[in-house]
Design an enzyme around this catalytic site. Sequence first.
Site, PDB file in Angstrom:
ATOM      1  CG  HIS A   1      -1.820  -1.090   1.432  1.00  0.00           C
ATOM      2  ND1 HIS A   1      -1.645  -2.062   2.383  1.00  0.00           N
ATOM      3  CD2 HIS A   1      -2.965  -1.402   0.777  1.00  0.00           C
ATOM      4  CE1 HIS A   1      -2.655  -2.922   2.310  1.00  0.00           C
ATOM      5  NE2 HIS A   1      -3.464  -2.556   1.343  1.00  0.00           N
TER       6      HIS A   1
ATOM      7  CD  GLN B   1      -9.063  -3.902  -6.689  1.00  0.00           C
ATOM      8  OE1 GLN B   1      -9.936  -4.329  -5.950  1.00  0.00           O
ATOM      9  NE2 GLN B   1      -7.927  -3.429  -6.231  1.00  0.00           N
TER      10      GLN B   1
HETATM   11  P1  AMP Z   1      -6.457  -3.613  -0.396  1.00  0.00           P
HETATM   12  O1  AMP Z   1      -6.374  -2.802   0.870  1.00  0.00           O
HETATM   13  O2  AMP Z   1      -6.069  -5.027  -0.234  1.00  0.00           O
HETATM   14  O3  AMP Z   1      -7.779  -3.410  -1.115  1.00  0.00           O
HETATM   15  O4  AMP Z   1      -5.356  -2.991  -1.376  1.00  0.00           O
HETATM   16  C1  AMP Z   1      -5.377  -1.626  -1.699  1.00  0.00           C
HETATM   17  C2  AMP Z   1      -4.511  -1.398  -2.911  1.00  0.00           C
HETATM   18  O5  AMP Z   1      -3.170  -1.808  -2.629  1.00  0.00           O
HETATM   19  C3  AMP Z   1      -4.973  -2.214  -4.121  1.00  0.00           C
HETATM   20  O6  AMP Z   1      -4.844  -1.432  -5.297  1.00  0.00           O
HETATM   21  C4  AMP Z   1      -4.011  -3.364  -4.111  1.00  0.00           C
HETATM   22  O7  AMP Z   1      -3.801  -3.950  -5.391  1.00  0.00           O
HETATM   23  C5  AMP Z   1      -2.746  -2.712  -3.614  1.00  0.00           C
HETATM   24  N1  AMP Z   1      -1.823  -3.710  -3.072  1.00  0.00           N
HETATM   25  C6  AMP Z   1      -2.121  -4.680  -2.170  1.00  0.00           C
HETATM   26  N2  AMP Z   1      -1.040  -5.471  -1.950  1.00  0.00           N
HETATM   27  C7  AMP Z   1      -0.058  -4.998  -2.765  1.00  0.00           C
HETATM   28  C8  AMP Z   1       1.293  -5.398  -3.025  1.00  0.00           C
HETATM   29  N3  AMP Z   1       1.848  -6.447  -2.406  1.00  0.00           N
HETATM   30  N4  AMP Z   1       2.002  -4.681  -3.915  1.00  0.00           N
HETATM   31  C9  AMP Z   1       1.449  -3.626  -4.559  1.00  0.00           C
HETATM   32  N5  AMP Z   1       0.186  -3.200  -4.359  1.00  0.00           N
HETATM   33  C10 AMP Z   1      -0.561  -3.873  -3.476  1.00  0.00           C
END
Ligand code: AMP
Length: 278
Positions: A33, A149
């Site tokens: 994030h 997504q």
């Molecule tokens: P989430 O809180 O899981 O909905 O993630 C929020 C954003 O962070 C989304 O756009 C995810 O794709 C991104 N994200 C989650 N994990 C990672 C990661 N390991 N590397 C890069 N982006 C991430």
Amino acid sequence: MQVIETIAAFRAARSRYPRLGLVPTIGFLHEGHLSLVRRAKQECGAVAVSIFVNPTQFGANEDFTGYPRNMERDLSLLRDAQTDLVFTPTPAIVYPPGHDTGVEVGSVTSVLEGAVRPGHFRGVATVVCKLFNIVQPTRAYFGQKDAQQTIVITKMVRDLDMPLEVVICPTVREADGLAMSSRNSYLKVDERHAAAVLRRALAAAEARHAAGERSGEALRQVMRETLATEPMGVVEYVSIADRQSLTELDSVAADGALASMAVRIGKTRLIDNVILGA
Ligand code: AMP
């Protein structure tokens, strides 16, 4: 850094920034994030992060109630990353009584994650559409970790003429290659060790593709075989799909393919992907 719960207060604060990046999240933040937050800050000059565990993107048998939450820690990480605005609405603010509109993005939502998690992408597209309308970002940042997504959101923005740019950022990984995820916190020690098999399976497909293999089925088989070396892993799907339409490929074309998978390790469901030929 301003932490704001209501839509009216957010709109008032937002008007101070000519350019604003948005990073939508469901909280329990990690370095994945934060990489999005830093990039948004750098490119737009100011960054807003939303933290909202969106009930409508969780299925009835999924982990909405148990999803990890730690607002205090999240806010401290965001302060350190120079975040300008944090939007932390409650479900009642996002979905007041009578809310009854949803965004359906079409065929890219019915395969892969969408096939296993019916309604998930309707929940995601609807909440992200609302966040775009509330925040009015110049650019919105999403992680490649959630590849489908990024395709759904990019398509929604294009199809509905939303006035912003979608930026897709690389997946941030642990030292052993496991993609960072809030759900990794569910893994017990032996499960955490086993979880590295997802990255190994993607690496095996990458190696075979680099060596000239272009059969979709052969590449899916390489991933299945690697995943089968880890007895704790239960495979939900492996896929070699077109990068736009997400249809399964018989053969991988010159512009590459999306290799992706969902695997259960114990009670934890993990997803990962790479773009072959990127
Ligand atoms: P989430 O809180 O899981 O909905 O993630 C929020 C954003 O962070 C989304 O756009 C995810 O794709 C991104 N994200 C989650 N994990 C990672 C990661 N390991 N590397 C890069 N982006 C991430």
